[in-house]
Write an enzyme that holds these catalytic residues in place. Structure first.
Site, PDB file in Angstrom:
ATOM      1  N   GLU A 253      43.186 -24.943  21.002  1.00  0.00           N
ATOM      2  CA  GLU A 253      43.768 -23.675  21.419  1.00  0.00           C
ATOM      3  C   GLU A 253      43.895 -23.594  22.943  1.00  0.00           C
ATOM      4  O   GLU A 253      42.937 -23.846  23.671  1.00  0.00           O
ATOM      5  CB  GLU A 253      42.893 -22.532  20.888  1.00  0.00           C
ATOM      6  CG  GLU A 253      43.315 -21.137  21.301  1.00  0.00           C
ATOM      7  CD  GLU A 253      44.730 -20.790  20.885  1.00  0.00           C
ATOM      8  OE1 GLU A 253      45.098 -21.064  19.733  1.00  0.00           O
ATOM      9  OE2 GLU A 253      45.483 -20.256  21.726  1.00  0.00           O
ATOM     10  N   THR A 295      50.794 -20.668  18.626  1.00  0.00           N
ATOM     11  CA  THR A 295      50.165 -21.718  17.818  1.00  0.00           C
ATOM     12  C   THR A 295      51.060 -22.128  16.642  1.00  0.00           C
ATOM     13  O   THR A 295      51.215 -23.316  16.348  1.00  0.00           O
ATOM     14  CB  THR A 295      48.808 -21.250  17.246  1.00  0.00           C
ATOM     15  OG1 THR A 295      48.031 -20.695  18.298  1.00  0.00           O
ATOM     16  CG2 THR A 295      48.053 -22.398  16.622  1.00  0.00           C
ATOM     17  N   HIS A 410      40.674 -19.088  23.391  1.00  0.00           N
ATOM     18  CA  HIS A 410      41.840 -18.202  23.304  1.00  0.00           C
ATOM     19  C   HIS A 410      41.638 -17.062  24.287  1.00  0.00           C
ATOM     20  O   HIS A 410      40.521 -16.589  24.472  1.00  0.00           O
ATOM     21  CB  HIS A 410      41.964 -17.654  21.880  1.00  0.00           C
ATOM     22  CG  HIS A 410      43.286 -17.000  21.588  1.00  0.00           C
ATOM     23  ND1 HIS A 410      43.674 -15.813  22.157  1.00  0.00           N
ATOM     24  CD2 HIS A 410      44.316 -17.392  20.796  1.00  0.00           C
ATOM     25  CE1 HIS A 410      44.880 -15.497  21.721  1.00  0.00           C
ATOM     26  NE2 HIS A 410      45.297 -16.436  20.898  1.00  0.00           N
ATOM     27  N   ASP A 469      47.778 -26.806  22.075  1.00  0.00           N
ATOM     28  CA  ASP A 469      48.892 -26.157  21.368  1.00  0.00           C
ATOM     29  C   ASP A 469      49.921 -25.535  22.314  1.00  0.00           C
ATOM     30  O   ASP A 469      51.121 -25.600  22.078  1.00  0.00           O
ATOM     31  CB  ASP A 469      48.401 -25.139  20.317  1.00  0.00           C
ATOM     32  CG  ASP A 469      47.639 -23.963  20.901  1.00  0.00           C
ATOM     33  OD1 ASP A 469      47.274 -24.000  22.091  1.00  0.00           O
ATOM     34  OD2 ASP A 469      47.390 -22.993  20.142  1.00  0.00           O
ATOM     35  N   HIS A 470      49.439 -24.942  23.418  1.00  0.00           N
ATOM     36  CA  HIS A 470      50.360 -24.290  24.379  1.00  0.00           C
ATOM     37  C   HIS A 470      49.548 -23.898  25.593  1.00  0.00           C
ATOM     38  O   HIS A 470      48.340 -24.098  25.613  1.00  0.00           O
ATOM     39  CB  HIS A 470      51.040 -23.072  23.748  1.00  0.00           C
ATOM     40  CG  HIS A 470      50.079 -22.137  23.073  1.00  0.00           C
ATOM     41  ND1 HIS A 470      49.229 -21.312  23.779  1.00  0.00           N
ATOM     42  CD2 HIS A 470      49.779 -21.950  21.764  1.00  0.00           C
ATOM     43  CE1 HIS A 470      48.480 -20.633  22.930  1.00  0.00           C
ATOM     44  NE2 HIS A 470      48.778 -21.010  21.693  1.00  0.00           N
TER      45      HIS A 470
HETATM   46  C1  GP9 Z   1      45.546 -17.437  15.381  1.00  0.00           C
HETATM   47  C2  GP9 Z   1      45.390 -18.520  16.363  1.00  0.00           C
HETATM   48  C3  GP9 Z   1      45.808 -18.089  17.732  1.00  0.00           C
HETATM   49  O1  GP9 Z   1      45.270 -17.797  14.084  1.00  0.00           O
HETATM   50  O2  GP9 Z   1      46.065 -19.636  15.925  1.00  0.00           O
HETATM   51  O3  GP9 Z   1      47.141 -17.814  17.779  1.00  0.00           O
HETATM   52  P1  GP9 Z   1      47.989 -17.754  19.122  1.00  0.00           P
HETATM   53  O4  GP9 Z   1      47.826 -16.384  19.678  1.00  0.00           O
HETATM   54  O5  GP9 Z   1      47.481 -18.789  20.066  1.00  0.00           O
HETATM   55  O6  GP9 Z   1      49.347 -18.047  18.659  1.00  0.00           O
HETATM   56 MN    MN Z   2      47.265 -20.851  20.210  1.00  0.00          MN
END
Ligand code: GP9
Ligand code: MN
Length: 632
Positions: A253, A295, A410, A469-470
């Site tokens: 994440e 994500t 996150h 992921d980003h």
């Molecule tokens: C939520 C997690 C986070 O299930 O994958 O999502 P994001 O806000 O990074 O898209």
């Molecule tokens: Mn994410």
């Protein structure tokens, strides 16, 4: 009964009763998670906003009978809708959407268990309807010609204020809620189940029209484009090296590359990954290409090698399209596909999308023991998540394709004191300051997970793909970021470079190697298929194999039209030299744009990028893969 000027109009009584009822149902019968006071307030306000909105329409009717009838039946219909959602929710922990409603399997599922989902006490849900019915029959609070104007004005003011309050607070709580549409629970929490249905209907009709007007005539052109840009399979350096192996893909994440091999307060931020990349193929110019779907966008790219959408989350808006996704393809080779992620299953519409693309099992939050002790920020702590996942993983049939999605790193990057192994950074951005600590925590969680994989013996039979992921740190923190990176400012070029996320591919028995060619998330699917030695007849995919010895397509497109090529970086109308960051052309400036030395070298690639993104969007919006025969 006589009309009295001071009478409270029935729409207001009904609005109050129905609003309160709806709130109580949300609060105590649905299992909606409330994370803070603001959410609590919004959840309280939104039922009244919708109820007043609907009942107030009655003031537009001229005669008393119609007014009363309208209120009566609105209350009934509204309650029935609410109640259907409740029954559905009791079975699926989710809210009804139009596609789901018409999805046969759901209805069948419900049919068999419906009696178990209805309780006698549910009658109370209809209590307000009975009261409203009674009052309306007696004409209480009817609007009469003498006070019509005044009541209409009041109704209008009340409704508008409530709606503004509701939507305003929702915007504060979840910016761009409607555009991003990330979770039905969030939507319902913020705008209520009724507005959610309206929203769903609008979304559905928009999607349907685009789909209806598509007939597949664009497919051959797109296919030709895609095939021209595909290097030949035989030229993949590593074709088949991981044949039959398990695939463990770990999505980190918000993990950006700038923390790799970097320090904060003199300490390494990611000591484990820094070591592990020495034993892996490590791509240090690998870009995320996600947009609003965050994500889920990256998941979409991994499995499909198509671009996510410029607006909204494709998982959400086009979760029922036909795809040629990895789990389906791997399933044909007897792979068992799963996702591990300790969040609610409807988040990003994952339950629907996973089902549609061939996942055999989604280990969502219900597969974990989640408590206050093992949670922080968005949910379960990564270390506990991995630890509890092991048992499930060990029980899977092999070979498997399993994606693990971490959560601790996150935004807002909260961490319990005892979990922090390094100090915060010291800058004006609290977000960036905390980021290093959660990144470090995830790095440790990863180390521990790999230890457990080794102990279980799975490690040797698996290839590992580890990927960010980003981005986690947005433009908003540029000042602090420039302080950390020891730069004067973060300009547009730097911003693009900050979109790099780590990619590591670990194959047992292979030595480590750092690969610096430009690469992106779009490339994962073809790369993985080649590593596993899986030849597919044909595919419509925009990525290319990262281990191909032939020249790969010369760019990685970001979703906003920016791109990175081996030589240039293009963003926001500016063309930069990739190696140096020197600005070589700026469109529309007249200074650099057309002059010899400033010839816009980015232009031809820019056009190709636009073309490619456009093709990908056409596929998704038109659901074009349903016209494509993948076998012949
Ligand atoms: C939520 C997690 C986070 O299930 O994958 O999502 P994001 O806000 O990074 O898209
Ligand atoms: Mn994410």
């Amino acid at each position: 009964m006589d009309y009295d000027r001071r009478n409270i109009p029935l729409y207001a009584i009904a609005g109050a009763l129905f609003g309160l009822k709806t709130y109580l149902v949300y609060r105590f019968l649905f299992n909606i998670s409330i994370e803070n006071m603001l959410q609590e307030i919004i959840l309280f306000i939104n039922p009244f906003a919708s109820a007043f909105f609907v009942f107030a329409i009655s003031v537009l009717f001229k005669n008393k009978k119609t007014q009363m009838g309208f209120i009566r039946y609105s209350a009934l219909v509204g309650t029935v809708i609410l109640y259907f959602n409740l029954i559905f929710y009791r079975n699926f922990t989710d809210f009804i959407t139009i596609p789901v409603l018409f999805q046969g399997s759901n209805a069948a599922d419900l049919g068999s268990s419906i009696l178990a989902l209805i309780y006698v006490t549910d009658l109370f849900i209809f209590l307000d309807v009975a009261i409203i019915w009674y009052l309306s029959k007696r004409g209480v609070g009817a609007i009469v010609p003498e006070n019509k104007k005044r009541v209409r004005k009041r109704a209008l003011i009340t409704v508008i204020s409530l709606l503004i309050l509701n939507l305003g607070l929702a915007e504060i709580e979840r910016p761009q809620l409607l555009q991003r549409a990330f979770d039905r629970e969030y939507l319902v929490k913020n705008i209520g189940v009724f507005n959610f249905h309206i929203y769903d209907i609008v979304l559905q009709s928009k999607t349907k029209t685009q789909r209806v007007f598509a007939n597949g005539e664009e497919v051959p052109e797109i296919e030709e484009y895609v095939q021209e840009n595909q290097p030949k399979k035989e030229n993949s350096k590593l074709f088949g090296v991981a044949e039959g192996k398990n695939v463990i893909l770990i999505s980190l994440e918000s993990f950006q590359s700038f923390v790799i091999n970097n320090k904060v307060n003199g300490k390494e931020v990611t000591p484990f990954l820094n070591d592990f990349l020495e034993d892996s193929y490590y791509f240090d110019n690998f870009y995320h290409q996600t947009e609003q779907g965050k994500t889920s966008d990256h998941e979409f790219m991994i499995d499909n090698s198509l671009y996510p959408l410029p607006r909204g989350a494709v998982y959400f808006t086009h979760g029922n399209n036909e795809y040629n996704a990895l789990p389906n393809l791997l399933g044909e080779k007897d792979y068992y596909s799963t996702v591990f992620h300790a969040n609610n299953k409807s988040f990003w519409n994952r339950d629907v999308m996973y089902d549609n693309t061939g996942y055999d099992k989604y280990f969502d939050e219900e597969s974990y023991d989640i408590s206050d002790e093992n949670s922080v920020g968005w949910g379960m702590k990564d270390k506990d998540f991995f630890e509890q996942s092991m048992e499930h993983l060990e029980s899977l049939p092999q070979p498997f394709y399993s994606r693990f999605i971490t959560l601790t790193n996150h935004y807002p990057f909260d961490l319990d004191e005892e979990d922090a192994s390094i100090d915060r950074f010291d800058s004006s951005s609290n977000t960036l300051n905390k980021y290093f600590q959660t990144v470090r925590y995830t790095d440790e969680a990863l180390e521990q997970f790999i230890q457990q994989l080794k102990q279980s013996g799975i490690y040797e039979d698996s290839i590992l793909i580890i990927m960010g992921d980003h981005y986690g740190i947005s433009n908003f923190h540029n000042k602090a970021m420039s302080q950390y990176l020891d730069k004067e400012t973060i300009n547009d070029y730097d911003h693009v470079q900050l979109q790099r996320v780590p990619l590591l591919i670990h194959i047992p028995g292979h030595e480590g190697e750092t690969i610096s060619e430009v690469a992106g998330q779009i490339d994962v699917k073809p790369t993985l298929l080649n590593l596993l030695g899986i030849e597919i007849e044909k595919d419509i995919a925009f990525g290319t194999d990262l281990f191909s010895e032939e020249a790969r397509k010369d760019f990685i497109a970001l979703r906003d039209g920016s791109f990175i090529s081996e030589k240039y970086i293009y963003t926001k109308d500016q063309c930069y030299e990739r190696a140096t960051g020197e600005l070589i052309a700026k469109e529309g400036s007249g200074i650099l744009g057309t002059s010899d030395q400033g010839e816009n070298k980015c232009k031809p690639i820019k056009e190709q990028v636009e073309n490619e993104l456009n093709y990908s969007d056409k596929i998704v919006y038109g659901d074009l893969l349903r016209f494509y025969d993948f076998d012949s």
